[in-house]
Scaffold this motif. Structure first.
Motif, PDB file in Angstrom:
ATOM      1  N   GLU A   5       0.827  -1.189   0.000  1.00 37.31           N
ATOM      2  CA  GLU A   5       0.000   0.000   0.000  1.00 37.31           C
ATOM      3  C   GLU A   5       0.867   1.247   0.000  1.00 37.31           C
ATOM      4  O   GLU A   5       1.981   1.262   0.505  1.00 37.31           O
ATOM      5  CB  GLU A   5      -0.919   0.001   1.228  1.00 37.31           C
ATOM      6  N   LYS A   8      -1.827   7.352   2.063  1.00 45.36           N
ATOM      7  CA  LYS A   8      -3.098   7.908   1.622  1.00 45.36           C
ATOM      8  C   LYS A   8      -2.922   9.358   1.163  1.00 45.36           C
ATOM      9  O   LYS A   8      -2.160  10.120   1.738  1.00 45.36           O
ATOM     10  CB  LYS A   8      -4.128   7.821   2.743  1.00 45.36           C
ATOM     11  N   GLU A  15      -6.223   6.149  -1.963  1.00 42.26           N
ATOM     12  CA  GLU A  15      -4.951   5.515  -1.678  1.00 42.26           C
ATOM     13  C   GLU A  15      -4.646   4.625  -2.884  1.00 42.26           C
ATOM     14  O   GLU A  15      -5.553   4.250  -3.626  1.00 42.26           O
ATOM     15  CB  GLU A  15      -4.989   4.716  -0.378  1.00 42.26           C
ATOM     16  N   ARG A  25     -11.061   6.094  -0.368  1.00 40.85           N
ATOM     17  CA  ARG A  25     -11.051   6.179   1.093  1.00 40.85           C
ATOM     18  C   ARG A  25     -12.480   6.266   1.627  1.00 40.85           C
ATOM     19  O   ARG A  25     -12.767   5.780   2.717  1.00 40.85           O
ATOM     20  CB  ARG A  25     -10.258   7.403   1.545  1.00 40.85           C
ATOM     21  N   ASP A  28     -13.731   2.608   0.929  1.00 40.79           N
ATOM     22  CA  ASP A  28     -12.773   1.534   1.196  1.00 40.79           C
ATOM     23  C   ASP A  28     -12.919   0.411   0.168  1.00 40.79           C
ATOM     24  O   ASP A  28     -13.049  -0.765   0.496  1.00 40.79           O
ATOM     25  CB  ASP A  28     -12.954   0.978   2.612  1.00 40.79           C
ATOM     26  N   ASP A  29     -12.898   0.781  -1.113  1.00 39.13           N
ATOM     27  CA  ASP A  29     -13.137  -0.171  -2.192  1.00 39.13           C
ATOM     28  C   ASP A  29     -12.344   0.278  -3.417  1.00 39.13           C
ATOM     29  O   ASP A  29     -12.262   1.477  -3.694  1.00 39.13           O
ATOM     30  CB  ASP A  29     -14.635  -0.195  -2.534  1.00 39.13           C
ATOM     31  N   LYS A 168     -20.689  -1.656   0.895  1.00 40.44           N
ATOM     32  CA  LYS A 168     -20.005  -0.436   1.298  1.00 40.44           C
ATOM     33  C   LYS A 168     -20.646   0.831   0.724  1.00 40.44           C
ATOM     34  O   LYS A 168     -20.400   1.925   1.202  1.00 40.44           O
ATOM     35  CB  LYS A 168     -18.541  -0.515   0.876  1.00 40.44           C
TER      36      LYS A 168
END
Length: 229
Positions: A5, A8, A15, A25, A28-29, A168
């Motif tokens: 990773e 961010k 990210e 962010r 989260d996908d 999500k």
């Protein structure tokens, strides 16, 4: 943070996984499949809507979730390879548009798509959201699709339902919004989506679509497609 990773980016809300895959962010996908997003687009959205056989001059595709524009560029590539003349219309609904810089960086993972993206990116960077390209006219409608889709006057021949995961981003998969998708679909029109979530399939069926579960892409066992009778 794992070694794959990247830090961010507080400005873009992204990210970057492996330095190349944009991850929202907010939700989260990732914006596209970790296992070749272009291949997934072709399997789910192009083949799932039977576009190789159906694309024609004046055909109208609509999409929930524009993201990096990868689906649009894959459509453009298919159309250019099979139909040297004519125009496809592509309307996308996007609440959180990415910058041209982030889109370009994401598309670098797909040289085939990136090779035909410069004219789109140049206009996008100027803030244009109605973009005329060779063989394709793109319109991106910004804002919450729960409000903007109901105000749209068009009807699609095919829908790409490509929001973030229903777990999500449930707002983009609600029964009310699926009913609006149905209302903005031509008779005989279709939809395809990577998700096979039961509540999404039920909402699409309740809206009026004939719903089918199909083999998914890569490690995903199933996807969903359907037709307005």
């Amino acid at each position: 943070m794992t070694e794959n990773e990247q830090p961010k980016d507080g400005l873009s809300g992204l990210e970057w996984k492996d330095g190349a895959i944009p991850v929202s962010r907010r939700f989260d996908d990732p914006y596209f499949s970790l296992a070749d997003g272009l291949a997934e687009t072709r399997h789910v959205f192009l083949a799932g809507n039977d576009l190789p056989a159906r694309l024609r001059d004046g055909f109208h595709i609509a999409e929930l979730g524009f993201g990096t524009g990868l689906n649009m560029l894959a459509t453009r590539l298919m159309w250019a390879a099979t139909n040297p003349s004519g125009t496809v219309h592509f309307t996308s609904f996007e609440a959180f548009p990415l910058s041209a810089e982030d889109i370009a960086r994401a598309l670098d993972a797909f040289p085939e798509a990136r090779a035909v993206a410069d004219d789109f990116l140049a206009q996008w960077a100027k803030g244009q959201r109605h973009i005329e390209l060779p063989g394709l006219v793109l319109t991106v409608i910004e804002g919450d699709a729960r409000q903007t889709l109901g105000q749209w006057q068009g009807k699609a021949d095919a829908w790409f339902l490509d929001g973030f995961s229903p777990a999500k981003n449930p707002e983009l998969w609600s029964a009310d919004l699926m009913a609006e998708v149905y209302a903005h679909t031509q008779p005989g029109g279709t939809f395809a989506t990577y998700t096979a979530a039961g509540h999404v399939r039920r909402s699409l069926a309740e809206a009026g679509f004939e719903v089918t579960r199909l083999p998914g892409h890569g490690r995903k066992r199933h996807m969903t497609a359907g037709r307005r009778a």
